[in-house]
Enzyme design. Sequence first.
Site, PDB file in Angstrom:
ATOM      1  N   TRP A 148       1.036  -1.142   0.122  1.00  0.00           N
ATOM      2  CA  TRP A 148      -0.022  -0.024  -0.083  1.00  0.00           C
ATOM      3  C   TRP A 148       1.047   1.339  -0.134  1.00  0.00           C
ATOM      4  O   TRP A 148       1.863   1.326   0.915  1.00  0.00           O
ATOM      5  CB  TRP A 148      -0.731   0.054   1.212  1.00  0.00           C
ATOM      6  CG  TRP A 148      -1.821   1.323   1.289  1.00  0.00           C
ATOM      7  CD1 TRP A 148      -2.597   1.673   0.522  1.00  0.00           C
ATOM      8  CD2 TRP A 148      -1.355   2.504   2.293  1.00  0.00           C
ATOM      9  NE1 TRP A 148      -3.149   3.251   0.554  1.00  0.00           N
ATOM     10  CE2 TRP A 148      -2.136   3.514   1.875  1.00  0.00           C
ATOM     11  CE3 TRP A 148      -0.309   2.459   3.086  1.00  0.00           C
ATOM     12  CZ2 TRP A 148      -2.231   4.859   2.465  1.00  0.00           C
ATOM     13  CZ3 TRP A 148      -0.362   3.947   3.785  1.00  0.00           C
ATOM     14  CH2 TRP A 148      -1.144   4.920   3.465  1.00  0.00           C
ATOM     15  N   GLU A 152      -3.108  -2.946  -2.473  1.00  0.00           N
ATOM     16  CA  GLU A 152      -4.118  -2.424  -1.731  1.00  0.00           C
ATOM     17  C   GLU A 152      -4.728  -0.885  -2.329  1.00  0.00           C
ATOM     18  O   GLU A 152      -3.741   0.040  -2.223  1.00  0.00           O
ATOM     19  CB  GLU A 152      -3.785  -2.344  -0.183  1.00  0.00           C
ATOM     20  CG  GLU A 152      -4.799  -1.813   0.535  1.00  0.00           C
ATOM     21  CD  GLU A 152      -4.493  -1.789   2.080  1.00  0.00           C
ATOM     22  OE1 GLU A 152      -3.512  -2.190   2.438  1.00  0.00           O
ATOM     23  OE2 GLU A 152      -5.506  -1.215   2.810  1.00  0.00           O
ATOM     24  N   LYS A 171      -6.937   2.690  -2.732  1.00  0.00           N
ATOM     25  CA  LYS A 171      -7.685   3.502  -1.849  1.00  0.00           C
ATOM     26  C   LYS A 171      -8.323   4.560  -2.374  1.00  0.00           C
ATOM     27  O   LYS A 171      -7.906   4.888  -3.693  1.00  0.00           O
ATOM     28  CB  LYS A 171      -6.667   4.047  -0.807  1.00  0.00           C
ATOM     29  CG  LYS A 171      -6.994   4.808   0.362  1.00  0.00           C
ATOM     30  CD  LYS A 171      -6.091   4.864   1.292  1.00  0.00           C
ATOM     31  CE  LYS A 171      -6.669   5.628   2.749  1.00  0.00           C
ATOM     32  NZ  LYS A 171      -5.565   5.650   3.810  1.00  0.00           N
ATOM     33  N   ASP A 196      -9.654  -2.797   1.306  1.00  0.00           N
ATOM     34  CA  ASP A 196      -9.663  -2.396   2.630  1.00  0.00           C
ATOM     35  C   ASP A 196     -11.130  -1.726   2.871  1.00  0.00           C
ATOM     36  O   ASP A 196     -11.579  -1.000   1.890  1.00  0.00           O
ATOM     37  CB  ASP A 196      -8.753  -1.348   2.931  1.00  0.00           C
ATOM     38  CG  ASP A 196      -8.614  -1.009   4.689  1.00  0.00           C
ATOM     39  OD1 ASP A 196      -9.813  -0.568   4.948  1.00  0.00           O
ATOM     40  OD2 ASP A 196      -7.518  -1.030   5.144  1.00  0.00           O
ATOM     41  N   HIS A 216     -11.634   1.757   2.521  1.00  0.00           N
ATOM     42  CA  HIS A 216     -10.877   2.626   1.452  1.00  0.00           C
ATOM     43  C   HIS A 216     -12.124   2.772   0.298  1.00  0.00           C
ATOM     44  O   HIS A 216     -11.492   3.054  -0.948  1.00  0.00           O
ATOM     45  CB  HIS A 216      -9.704   1.791   0.957  1.00  0.00           C
ATOM     46  CG  HIS A 216      -8.716   1.815   1.857  1.00  0.00           C
ATOM     47  ND1 HIS A 216      -7.416   1.315   1.418  1.00  0.00           N
ATOM     48  CD2 HIS A 216      -8.515   2.161   3.003  1.00  0.00           C
ATOM     49  CE1 HIS A 216      -6.616   1.693   2.535  1.00  0.00           C
ATOM     50  NE2 HIS A 216      -7.583   2.223   3.601  1.00  0.00           N
ATOM     51  N   HIS A 220      -8.554  -6.248   3.732  1.00  0.00           N
ATOM     52  CA  HIS A 220      -8.259  -5.823   5.082  1.00  0.00           C
ATOM     53  C   HIS A 220      -9.521  -5.316   5.731  1.00  0.00           C
ATOM     54  O   HIS A 220     -10.180  -4.536   5.453  1.00  0.00           O
ATOM     55  CB  HIS A 220      -7.375  -4.401   5.121  1.00  0.00           C
ATOM     56  CG  HIS A 220      -6.173  -4.524   4.965  1.00  0.00           C
ATOM     57  ND1 HIS A 220      -5.122  -3.440   4.793  1.00  0.00           N
ATOM     58  CD2 HIS A 220      -5.264  -5.842   5.017  1.00  0.00           C
ATOM     59  CE1 HIS A 220      -3.999  -4.099   5.057  1.00  0.00           C
ATOM     60  NE2 HIS A 220      -3.911  -5.588   5.021  1.00  0.00           N
ATOM     61  N   ASP A 225     -12.001   6.890   6.528  1.00  0.00           N
ATOM     62  CA  ASP A 225     -11.141   5.711   6.764  1.00  0.00           C
ATOM     63  C   ASP A 225     -10.592   5.789   8.032  1.00  0.00           C
ATOM     64  O   ASP A 225      -9.209   5.910   8.241  1.00  0.00           O
ATOM     65  CB  ASP A 225     -10.054   5.856   5.634  1.00  0.00           C
ATOM     66  CG  ASP A 225      -9.316   4.627   5.701  1.00  0.00           C
ATOM     67  OD1 ASP A 225      -9.618   3.437   5.919  1.00  0.00           O
ATOM     68  OD2 ASP A 225      -7.934   4.730   5.420  1.00  0.00           O
ATOM     69  N   ASP A 285     -10.374   3.516  10.592  1.00  0.00           N
ATOM     70  CA  ASP A 285      -9.815   2.318  10.998  1.00  0.00           C
ATOM     71  C   ASP A 285     -10.225   2.072  12.460  1.00  0.00           C
ATOM     72  O   ASP A 285      -9.444   1.759  13.488  1.00  0.00           O
ATOM     73  CB  ASP A 285      -8.002   2.492  10.874  1.00  0.00           C
ATOM     74  CG  ASP A 285      -7.573   2.419   9.568  1.00  0.00           C
ATOM     75  OD1 ASP A 285      -7.796   1.312   8.975  1.00  0.00           O
ATOM     76  OD2 ASP A 285      -7.390   3.526   8.785  1.00  0.00           O
ATOM     77  N   ASP A 296      -7.047  -4.865   9.698  1.00  0.00           N
ATOM     78  CA  ASP A 296      -6.414  -3.559   9.585  1.00  0.00           C
ATOM     79  C   ASP A 296      -7.140  -2.368  10.385  1.00  0.00           C
ATOM     80  O   ASP A 296      -8.256  -1.875   9.768  1.00  0.00           O
ATOM     81  CB  ASP A 296      -6.253  -3.079   8.121  1.00  0.00           C
ATOM     82  CG  ASP A 296      -5.320  -1.648   8.063  1.00  0.00           C
ATOM     83  OD1 ASP A 296      -4.836  -1.340   9.300  1.00  0.00           O
ATOM     84  OD2 ASP A 296      -5.245  -1.188   7.000  1.00  0.00           O
TER      85      ASP A 296
HETATM   86  C1  RNT Z   1      -3.726   2.544   4.719  1.00  0.00           C
HETATM   87  C2  RNT Z   1      -3.962   1.164   4.477  1.00  0.00           C
HETATM   88  C3  RNT Z   1      -2.860   0.211   4.881  1.00  0.00           C
HETATM   89  C4  RNT Z   1      -2.241   0.488   6.331  1.00  0.00           C
HETATM   90  C5  RNT Z   1      -1.294  -0.544   6.790  1.00  0.00           C
HETATM   91  C6  RNT Z   1      -0.711  -0.131   8.304  1.00  0.00           C
HETATM   92  O1  RNT Z   1      -4.785   3.093   4.499  1.00  0.00           O
HETATM   93  O2  RNT Z   1      -5.140   0.628   4.864  1.00  0.00           O
HETATM   94  O3  RNT Z   1      -3.208  -1.127   4.981  1.00  0.00           O
HETATM   95  O4  RNT Z   1      -3.340   0.897   7.354  1.00  0.00           O
HETATM   96  O5  RNT Z   1      -0.267  -0.667   5.874  1.00  0.00           O
HETATM   97 ZN    ZN Z   2      -5.496  -1.480   4.790  1.00  0.00          ZN
END
Ligand code: RNT
Ligand code: ZN
Length: 404
Positions: A185, A226, A228, A260, A263, A287, A295, A297, A327
Amino acid sequence: MGKTEKNYEIAKECFAEYGVGTDAVLKQMNEIPVSVHCWQIDDLTGFEDFDAKLTGGIAATGNMGGKPKNQTEYFEQLDEALKLIPGRLKIAAHAVYLDNGGKEVDRDQIEPEHFTKWTAFAKERKIGLDFNPTYFSHKNSEEGFTLSSADPFIREFWIEHGKRCRRIGEYFGKETGMPCITNHWIPDGYKDTTVDKLSPRLRLRDSLDEIFAEELDRNYCIDSLESKLFGLGSESYVTGSHEFYTNYCTETKKAILCMDAGHFHPTESVAAKISSYLAFGQELMLHVSRPVRWDSDHVVIVDEETVAIMEEIVRCKALERVYIGLDFFDASIRRVKATAIGGRSAKTALLKALLQPIELLRQAEYAGDFTKRLALLEEIKLLPYGFVWEMFCEQNECPSVISG
Ligand code: RNT
Ligand code: ZN
């Protein structure tokens, strides 16, 4: 008979009425690994520098005490968290979690030897390993671009990092005997309205071609990319978009896509996208995360989207083709428990998905009886999943509740 056994017998009967065999589900639960990310334990700080700043448009907010101060504390806490997650596991490490022996080892210098603590940790616990290059939190990513940078020096630096990370992934795979997903990513993007959206993407394509030029054994290293939609400071344009990586993976077959859950546009669903990739024989990395308005997390919970993702994997019979990783990073609650809660919730969602009466649901759908399909989908929400969860925890010598 103990309470868990009694409860389980009741649950077994309830699910049997819907044609679902709980014993078989428990067996399956013990076979499917969930890859727990290493970075909730320390807010993604890593071992390069314990005062390191997190950059790249992602943020761990909150200031709960107890963050590990050295590698020993870090691994102790990680171990504590893993003990609270029942069943098969993998650990997703990140390049900044290297053991440099006190000497500076830059990202374009890392080698498998810097990650022997991880292989030892994983082998001792019989768990697999995944890996992530760290294309952020570094002076060479400060301008906001890495693999798609217009500066050849910057681009070369990160290409070298990517190449080395793949070899570390391969090393992880060989050591653990399980393929390592090496997930790339990058934070690259622009804050504001972007005029030339194409050039960075052409550069990213070239960089990836270089990174993937070396063929590695797929039994040990599988690369994922990955995508986004936006990040902090890259609100208007992200080079590595969903469309970009979807096309890169489809055309080159050098990597698989990683989606993810945070994302995408807030109303988009990762669960809804999965079957379109499976229809073309693709594998996917996930993820599993929880975006709250953006986003953010947040720690994974048993919410509708997480259950829907797991249901989709099960309904598509894609448990071997979709790799489940986590994640999230929340520094406002205790980090060990946060890791455990998220891991357990992902597994709970998976358990719920495996316990759905797929045959009955399919029959209703194929017969065009959508009333029955809806009635069933609503009814099964009240089945005693918790009793099966308790048994799953007991079989794995793991506490069934962790609030105490
Ligand atoms: C960032 C991505 C990625 C990170 C990790 C730590 O937006 O989701 O996966 O969270 O690499
Ligand atoms: Zn991620």
